[in-house]
Design a protein around this motif. Structure first.
Motif, PDB file in Angstrom:
ATOM      1  N   THR A  64       0.827  -1.202   0.000  1.00 18.89           N
ATOM      2  CA  THR A  64       0.000   0.000   0.000  1.00 18.89           C
ATOM      3  C   THR A  64       0.867   1.261   0.000  1.00 18.89           C
ATOM      4  O   THR A  64       0.583   2.230  -0.723  1.00 18.89           O
ATOM      5  N   VAL A  65       1.936   1.255   0.796  1.00 18.66           N
ATOM      6  CA  VAL A  65       2.833   2.413   0.852  1.00 18.66           C
ATOM      7  C   VAL A  65       3.521   2.622  -0.492  1.00 18.66           C
ATOM      8  O   VAL A  65       3.659   3.763  -0.965  1.00 18.66           O
ATOM      9  N   ILE A  66       3.958   1.541  -1.131  1.00 19.89           N
ATOM     10  CA  ILE A  66       4.624   1.670  -2.434  1.00 19.89           C
ATOM     11  C   ILE A  66       3.650   2.214  -3.479  1.00 19.89           C
ATOM     12  O   ILE A  66       4.014   3.069  -4.299  1.00 19.89           O
ATOM     13  N   ASP A  67       2.393   1.738  -3.448  1.00 18.85           N
ATOM     14  CA  ASP A  67       1.397   2.258  -4.385  1.00 18.85           C
ATOM     15  C   ASP A  67       1.135   3.743  -4.160  1.00 18.85           C
ATOM     16  O   ASP A  67       0.898   4.498  -5.111  1.00 18.85           O
ATOM     17  N   ARG A  68       1.194   4.192  -2.905  1.00 14.46           N
ATOM     18  CA  ARG A  68       0.908   5.591  -2.595  1.00 14.46           C
ATOM     19  C   ARG A  68       2.095   6.501  -2.900  1.00 14.46           C
ATOM     20  O   ARG A  68       1.933   7.570  -3.490  1.00 14.46           O
ATOM     21  N   GLU A  69       3.299   6.076  -2.521  1.00 16.86           N
ATOM     22  CA  GLU A  69       4.481   6.925  -2.674  1.00 16.86           C
ATOM     23  C   GLU A  69       5.092   6.850  -4.061  1.00 16.86           C
ATOM     24  O   GLU A  69       5.717   7.808  -4.517  1.00 16.86           O
ATOM     25  N   LYS A  70       4.970   5.684  -4.711  1.00 17.75           N
ATOM     26  CA  LYS A  70       5.534   5.463  -6.045  1.00 17.75           C
ATOM     27  C   LYS A  70       7.011   5.849  -6.128  1.00 17.75           C
ATOM     28  O   LYS A  70       7.408   6.730  -6.907  1.00 17.75           O
ATOM     29  N   PRO A  71       7.866   5.209  -5.322  1.00 12.99           N
ATOM     30  CA  PRO A  71       9.309   5.514  -5.384  1.00 12.99           C
ATOM     31  C   PRO A  71       9.934   4.913  -6.640  1.00 12.99           C
ATOM     32  O   PRO A  71       9.348   4.049  -7.301  1.00 12.99           O
ATOM     33  N   GLN A  72      11.144   5.363  -6.956  1.00 13.64           N
ATOM     34  CA  GLN A  72      11.883   4.806  -8.096  1.00 13.64           C
ATOM     35  C   GLN A  72      12.733   3.608  -7.681  1.00 13.64           C
ATOM     36  O   GLN A  72      12.968   2.710  -8.476  1.00 13.64           O
ATOM     37  N   ILE A  73      13.227   3.632  -6.445  1.00 14.36           N
ATOM     38  CA  ILE A  73      14.053   2.552  -5.924  1.00 14.36           C
ATOM     39  C   ILE A  73      13.482   2.127  -4.561  1.00 14.36           C
ATOM     40  O   ILE A  73      13.130   2.971  -3.743  1.00 14.36           O
ATOM     41  N   VAL A  74      13.416   0.807  -4.341  1.00 17.37           N
ATOM     42  CA  VAL A  74      12.949   0.261  -3.070  1.00 17.37           C
ATOM     43  C   VAL A  74      13.994  -0.717  -2.545  1.00 17.37           C
ATOM     44  O   VAL A  74      14.491  -1.566  -3.293  1.00 17.37           O
ATOM     45  N   ILE A  75      14.336  -0.587  -1.264  1.00 15.30           N
ATOM     46  CA  ILE A  75      15.265  -1.494  -0.597  1.00 15.30           C
ATOM     47  C   ILE A  75      14.477  -2.305   0.437  1.00 15.30           C
ATOM     48  O   ILE A  75      13.791  -1.725   1.281  1.00 15.30           O
ATOM     49  N   ILE A  76      14.577  -3.627   0.373  1.00 16.70           N
ATOM     50  CA  ILE A  76      13.910  -4.518   1.318  1.00 16.70           C
ATOM     51  C   ILE A  76      14.987  -5.193   2.175  1.00 16.70           C
ATOM     52  O   ILE A  76      15.782  -5.985   1.671  1.00 16.70           O
ATOM     53  N   ASP A  77      15.003  -4.886   3.461  1.00 19.90           N
ATOM     54  CA  ASP A  77      16.035  -5.406   4.369  1.00 19.90           C
ATOM     55  C   ASP A  77      15.351  -6.010   5.609  1.00 19.90           C
ATOM     56  O   ASP A  77      15.031  -5.316   6.558  1.00 19.90           O
ATOM     57  N   SER A  78      15.124  -7.297   5.603  1.00 19.34           N
ATOM     58  CA  SER A  78      15.485  -8.305   4.623  1.00 19.34           C
ATOM     59  C   SER A  78      14.239  -9.110   4.258  1.00 19.34           C
ATOM     60  O   SER A  78      13.202  -8.989   4.904  1.00 19.34           O
ATOM     61  N   ILE A  79      14.361  -9.956   3.242  1.00 16.66           N
ATOM     62  CA  ILE A  79      13.217 -10.724   2.750  1.00 16.66           C
ATOM     63  C   ILE A  79      12.765 -11.761   3.770  1.00 16.66           C
ATOM     64  O   ILE A  79      11.592 -12.140   3.807  1.00 16.66           O
ATOM     65  N   GLN A  80      13.658 -12.214   4.658  1.00 17.91           N
ATOM     66  CA  GLN A  80      13.288 -13.223   5.655  1.00 17.91           C
ATOM     67  C   GLN A  80      12.407 -12.667   6.769  1.00 17.91           C
ATOM     68  O   GLN A  80      11.828 -13.434   7.524  1.00 17.91           O
ATOM     69  N   THR A  81      12.303 -11.345   6.884  1.00 20.98           N
ATOM     70  CA  THR A  81      11.465 -10.748   7.921  1.00 20.98           C
ATOM     71  C   THR A  81      10.072 -10.391   7.417  1.00 20.98           C
ATOM     72  O   THR A  81       9.200 -10.051   8.224  1.00 20.98           O
ATOM     73  N   MET A  82       9.848 -10.445   6.108  1.00 23.43           N
ATOM     74  CA  MET A  82       8.554 -10.086   5.543  1.00 23.43           C
ATOM     75  C   MET A  82       7.561 -11.243   5.687  1.00 23.43           C
ATOM     76  O   MET A  82       7.945 -12.413   5.603  1.00 23.43           O
ATOM     77  N   TYR A  83       6.290 -10.890   5.891  1.00 20.13           N
ATOM     78  CA  TYR A  83       5.294 -11.943   5.984  1.00 20.13           C
ATOM     79  C   TYR A  83       3.998 -11.510   5.317  1.00 20.13           C
ATOM     80  O   TYR A  83       3.646 -10.334   5.292  1.00 20.13           O
ATOM     81  N   ASN A  84       3.325 -12.484   4.756  1.00 25.21           N
ATOM     82  CA  ASN A  84       2.038 -12.301   4.100  1.00 25.21           C
ATOM     83  C   ASN A  84       0.963 -12.916   4.981  1.00 25.21           C
ATOM     84  O   ASN A  84       1.056 -14.085   5.350  1.00 25.21           O
ATOM     85  N   GLU A  85      -0.064 -12.153   5.319  1.00 21.50           N
ATOM     86  CA  GLU A  85      -1.091 -12.651   6.208  1.00 21.50           C
ATOM     87  C   GLU A  85      -1.869 -13.812   5.612  1.00 21.50           C
ATOM     88  O   GLU A  85      -2.470 -14.605   6.351  1.00 21.50           O
ATOM     89  N   GLU A  86      -1.893 -13.937   4.306  1.00 22.07           N
ATOM     90  CA  GLU A  86      -2.610 -15.031   3.671  1.00 22.07           C
ATOM     91  C   GLU A  86      -1.867 -16.356   3.791  1.00 22.07           C
ATOM     92  O   GLU A  86      -2.435 -17.409   3.526  1.00 22.07           O
ATOM     93  N   VAL A  87      -0.593 -16.294   4.180  1.00 16.63           N
ATOM     94  CA  VAL A  87       0.204 -17.508   4.390  1.00 16.63           C
ATOM     95  C   VAL A  87       0.373 -17.679   5.895  1.00 16.63           C
ATOM     96  O   VAL A  87       0.872 -16.789   6.578  1.00 16.63           O
ATOM     97  N   SER A  88      -0.043 -18.825   6.397  1.00 14.49           N
ATOM     98  CA  SER A  88      -0.104 -19.013   7.843  1.00 14.49           C
ATOM     99  C   SER A  88       1.231 -19.372   8.472  1.00 14.49           C
ATOM    100  O   SER A  88       1.364 -19.358   9.683  1.00 14.49           O
ATOM    101  N   SER A  89       2.241 -19.716   7.686  1.00 12.86           N
ATOM    102  CA  SER A  89       3.534 -20.105   8.245  1.00 12.86           C
ATOM    103  C   SER A  89       4.281 -18.885   8.769  1.00 12.86           C
ATOM    104  O   SER A  89       3.941 -17.738   8.485  1.00 12.86           O
ATOM    105  N   ALA A  90       5.341 -19.140   9.544  1.00 12.32           N
ATOM    106  CA  ALA A  90       6.090 -18.070  10.201  1.00 12.32           C
ATOM    107  C   ALA A  90       6.970 -17.325   9.195  1.00 12.32           C
ATOM    108  O   ALA A  90       7.359 -17.874   8.160  1.00 12.32           O
ATOM    109  N   PRO A  91       7.300 -16.048   9.498  1.00 15.09           N
ATOM    110  CA  PRO A  91       8.228 -15.305   8.625  1.00 15.09           C
ATOM    111  C   PRO A  91       9.572 -16.029   8.502  1.00 15.09           C
ATOM    112  O   PRO A  91      10.087 -16.567   9.479  1.00 15.09           O
TER     113      PRO A  91
END
Length: 461
Positions: free
Chosen positions: A161-188
């Motif tokens: 939602t933030v990316i859709d609103r801000e529309k940045p040119q570059i995005v840094i994700i630190d780190s992918i192992q900490t991200m979680y999707n609520e539709e997936v019930s397993s742990a981050p």
């Protein structure tokens, strides 16, 4: 088991899904890679919306696709731009892996600083540090522009939602192992979460034209943690290597859809961040001993860059029944093979000698072109005969003792001449090829060898 949930087994190597545990994955044939995870059946049922979107999808003939010039954005870090293939490609998804504390976050924060100073809109999303911790690290690097914004969040829906609103040119994700999707019930950090999160970021990068850098943790084997399919999904995979206690770091590209996969960038870790090392050969040869046996300079190619390294060997009589062999910075089995060639073809009695081979500088070189350097270093140490400090060598050694040709011989010789070397020992085939094309550099003496015996005679003359 909660209603609406079921157990599924995933392969950690390739992401293969199975309803039961298997000893061997039928897809990638790896053993003992299946892990058990819980998934939500309801979330899987939502995939029915795909049918509605399929009606809107249109296929386009290849001949009607208009070619646009490949636009790349420079990071103002020549070493990083070299590994990326010339800069950041719009809409690319880049995975950066490395050991803990090696400097991944510092490197990307410096990229954010350089881009923000040029007015590029950058969004740095951290799931591991607070805003205050990032601020402390940023003050050590320097001043940042106002176009850099920070977000501490791990919920994938909120991030989208933030990316859709801000529309940045570059995005840094630190780190992918900490991200979680609520539709997936397993742990981050689980196989399902990492795969689903990467899939969402890939859709954002391709759909919105945003370049995304993803930081990935590595396992004890040195590969990115999570399913192996993660590296197949991204456009570029970069590994940050080096000893965390040493000053130098190497950024190596192992996959790149927009450039060479063999390029490396060299950095030095300092108090104010990472500094580029534009001439790696010069620093790797600094402190080279003079008049010492078992030391020779060899040339290896990393992508389009020739790198000169010092190959050291120490051969001494063994006090044990079984001699000890050690290799640091190169393949241990390759060293044993080359020692067997010397014992068979030159009659050197190495069977009762300990042998230690080291590539100085803390780098790892596995190109066959350094075979001749390892051979000459072993001979020099065994015969107690120092090699001229202004001599460089390169060439692949076969089991018959022959010295075979290697690629880009002219670039290697030119680099050696630029650093002040007087003589170069190289395969005779490569020397003949350079003479036929009329591209023999002047100002450096070239000695062509056909076998390890010729090479030994060249350094013992």
């Amino acid at each position: 088991m909660p209603k609406g949930k079921t157990t599924v087994f995933f392969c950690q190597e390739c992401g293969y899904e199975s309803s039961k545990w298997m000893g061997q994955c039928p897809a990638c044939k790896e053993w003992n890679t299946f892990v058990e995870e819980m998934i939500d059946k309801k979330s899987a049922a939502k995939g029915g919306r795909v049918a509605a979107k399929a009606a809107e999808a249109k296929n386009v003939p290849l001949s009607q696709i208009e070619m646009t010039q490949d636009k790349r954005m420079s990071t103002d870090m020549k070493e990083l731009d070299r590994v990326l293939g010339g800069g950041i490609v719009q809409g690319s998804l880049v995975l950066v892996g490395g050991d803990p504390g090696i400097g991944k976050s510092t490197l990307l924060l410096q990229v954010c600083r350089n881009l923000s100073e040029k007015g590029v809109r950058v969004l740095y999303i951290s799931g591991e540090e607070s805003l205050q911790q990032i601020k402390i690290r940023a003050e050590r690097i320097g001043t940042f522009g106002d176009s850099l914004t920070l977000l501490c969040e791990t919920n994938l829906d909120t991030i989208k939602t933030v990316i859709d609103r801000e529309k940045p040119q570059i995005v840094i994700i630190d780190s992918i192992q900490t991200m979680y999707n609520e539709e997936v019930s397993s742990a981050p950090g689980s196989v399902s979460q990492v795969r689903e999160s990467t899939g969402v970021f890939m859709q954002i990068a391709k759909g919105m034209g945003i370049s995304i850098f993803i930081v990935g943790h590595v396992t004890k084997e040195g590969v990115v943690a999570g399913p192996r399919v993660l590296e197949h999904m991204v456009d570029t995979v970069l590994y940050f290597e080096g000893d965390r206690h040493a000053a130098y770091r190497i950024l190596r590209g192992v996959k790149n859809r927009f450039g060479s996969t063999n390029e490396i960038g060299v950095f030095e870790m300092r108090q104010n961040g990472l500094m580029e090392v534009e001439n790696p050969s010069e620093y790797m040869l600094s402190g080279k001993p003079e008049g010492a046996s078992g030391s020779v300079v060899a040339c290896s190619m990393e992508g389009t860059r020739p790198i000169l390294v010092e190959v050291q060997a120490l051969v001494c009589h063994s006090n044990f029944g079984i001699p000890r062999r050690t290799a640091a910075g190169t393949d241990f089995n390759r060293v044993n093979l080359l020692m067997a060639v010397l014992e068979k073809r030159l009659g050197l009695k190495l069977g009762d000698c300990d042998a230690y081979v080291n590539i100085a500088g803390g780098v790892k070189m596995n190109e066959p072109a350094i075979d001749l350097g390892i051979v000459l270093a072993i001979i020099s140490s065994y015969r107690e005969n120092p090699i001229n400090e202004k001599t460089i060598c390169f060439g692949e050694v076969g089991l018959s003792g022959e010295v075979r040709a290697v690629s880009m011989a002219e670039q290697r010789v030119t680099e050696a001449k630029k650093l002040g070397f007087d003589e170069c020992i190289l395969p005779q085939v490569s020397l003949d090829s350079m003479k036929d094309s009329g591209s023999v550099p002047k100002g450096i003496r070239l000695t062509g060898v056909r076998s390890v015996k010729d090479a030994m005679d060249a350094i013992l003359k």
